[in-house]
Design an enzyme around this catalytic site. Sequence first.
Site, PDB file in Angstrom:
ATOM      1  CD  GLU A 120      81.996 -31.618 -58.441  1.00 55.93           C
ATOM      2  OE1 GLU A 120      82.404 -32.761 -58.200  1.00 55.93           O
ATOM      3  OE2 GLU A 120      81.913 -31.153 -59.597  1.00 55.93           O
ATOM      4  CE1 TYR A 142      91.364 -32.251 -64.129  1.00 53.78           C
ATOM      5  CE2 TYR A 142      92.801 -33.378 -62.577  1.00 53.78           C
ATOM      6  CZ  TYR A 142      91.718 -32.561 -62.828  1.00 53.78           C
ATOM      7  OH  TYR A 142      90.990 -32.070 -61.786  1.00 53.78           O
ATOM      8  NE  ARG A 187      93.329 -18.363 -79.859  1.00 51.90           N
ATOM      9  CZ  ARG A 187      92.121 -17.850 -80.169  1.00 51.90           C
ATOM     10  NH1 ARG A 187      91.843 -17.503 -81.409  1.00 51.90           N
ATOM     11  NH2 ARG A 187      91.206 -17.679 -79.211  1.00 51.90           N
ATOM     12  CE  LYS A 192      90.388 -35.970 -62.240  1.00 49.29           C
ATOM     13  NZ  LYS A 192      89.998 -35.055 -61.178  1.00 49.29           N
ATOM     14  NE  ARG A 219      87.631 -39.517 -62.977  1.00 45.43           N
ATOM     15  CZ  ARG A 219      87.821 -39.118 -61.706  1.00 45.43           C
ATOM     16  NH1 ARG A 219      86.774 -38.819 -60.946  1.00 45.43           N
ATOM     17  NH2 ARG A 219      89.029 -39.011 -61.209  1.00 45.43           N
TER      18      ARG A 219
HETATM   19  N1  PLP Z   1      84.984 -33.401 -57.815  1.00 48.40           N
HETATM   20  C1  PLP Z   1      85.912 -32.623 -58.381  1.00 48.40           C
HETATM   21  C2  PLP Z   1      85.502 -31.316 -58.946  1.00 48.40           C
HETATM   22  C3  PLP Z   1      87.251 -33.023 -58.433  1.00 48.40           C
HETATM   23  O1  PLP Z   1      88.180 -32.224 -58.994  1.00 48.40           O
HETATM   24  C4  PLP Z   1      87.616 -34.272 -57.867  1.00 48.40           C
HETATM   25  C5  PLP Z   1      88.989 -34.746 -57.898  1.00 48.40           C
HETATM   26  O2  PLP Z   1      89.864 -34.155 -58.464  1.00 48.40           O
HETATM   27  C6  PLP Z   1      86.613 -35.045 -57.277  1.00 48.40           C
HETATM   28  C7  PLP Z   1      85.299 -34.591 -57.267  1.00 48.40           C
HETATM   29  C8  PLP Z   1      86.925 -36.378 -56.656  1.00 48.40           C
HETATM   30  O3  PLP Z   1      87.227 -37.324 -57.640  1.00 48.40           O
HETATM   31  P1  PLP Z   1      88.069 -38.614 -57.293  1.00 48.40           P
HETATM   32  O4  PLP Z   1      87.369 -39.274 -56.163  1.00 48.40           O
HETATM   33  O5  PLP Z   1      88.004 -39.425 -58.530  1.00 48.40           O
HETATM   34  O6  PLP Z   1      89.443 -38.177 -56.943  1.00 48.40           O
END
Ligand code: PLP
Length: 285
Positions: free
Chosen positions: A180, A33, A100, A148, A52
């Site tokens: 993070e 996403y 599946r 992502k 990205r």
């Molecule tokens: N880290 C994680 C795990 C995230 O889910 C997100 C945003 O959803 C970010 C960092 C920050 O990413 P961005 O600056 O592209 O929104």
Amino acid sequence: MNRIVYLNGQWLPEAEAKVSIFDRGYVFGDAIYEVTAVAQGKLMDYPGHAARLKRSIGEIALESPVGDDELLAIHREIVARNALEEGLIYLQISRGPADRDFHYPEAPVPTLSLFTQAKKFLVDGPAVINGIKVISLPDLRWGRRDIKTVQLLYPSMAKMEAEKRGAADAWLYEDGFVTEATSSTAHIVTADGRLITRQLSHAILPGITRGSILDLARANGITVEERAFTLEEAKSAAEAMITSATQMVQPVVQIDDTVIGSGKPGPVTMRLREIYRDFHMAHLI
Ligand code: PLP
């Protein structure tokens, strides 16, 4: 809510947008996403999010169902159809419906969906004025956090745990080092004003706001160090902050029971928030 959403080439009222229960996004979490912020009815930092997205698609061996120009046109049209002034666009691409099977289908028909969500993020609210408190939790996510994916159960669990303990969010750590936050990038500032941010690897999402903040910090004479930092270093830092597309820069004033710096949003943090907002408000597309 009565939004118009996008699903596989169609514009539909949200209640009419239906996806198969066999969709691999639903059954396997086999989907990626992207989230792009919208301000004044325009896209913020879009090229980074589009790049990205392309990377995420490639990393899970999918092909984009739409080209670059069409993708931008869809983003613009969803903003217009929903008269969205401020908020976000959520986009998801899954490998689509299939029997599946752990093997990918030979000829997948990806499911592409987008919806909008109104959100006020430009004006400084209480979280920015007072800063937020976070708790620390072990990072129990999978090992490819640079992609992502929609596999967000652990970040949701961590957010719920934070809420239970009276905090706004959780900073995740692995081997003693901060990775993070649950849905944003973690940064600290040293007493002599250096911005410390973990280097890119499979351990963290390459935040688009992160990249932009690092560029803007360097351009404004702030020294940047891209390296891992421990939870202890974070707790003894002068300032702490998180960054993401829809939070921009947000001060963190407490980690677990430790107050950070003065306990108030720090000057470097607030300067970066202002620089980021000014720069991107002037470059909306
Ligand atoms: N880290 C994680 C795990 C995230 O889910 C997100 C945003 O959803 C970010 C960092 C920050 O990413 P961005 O600056 O592209 O929104």
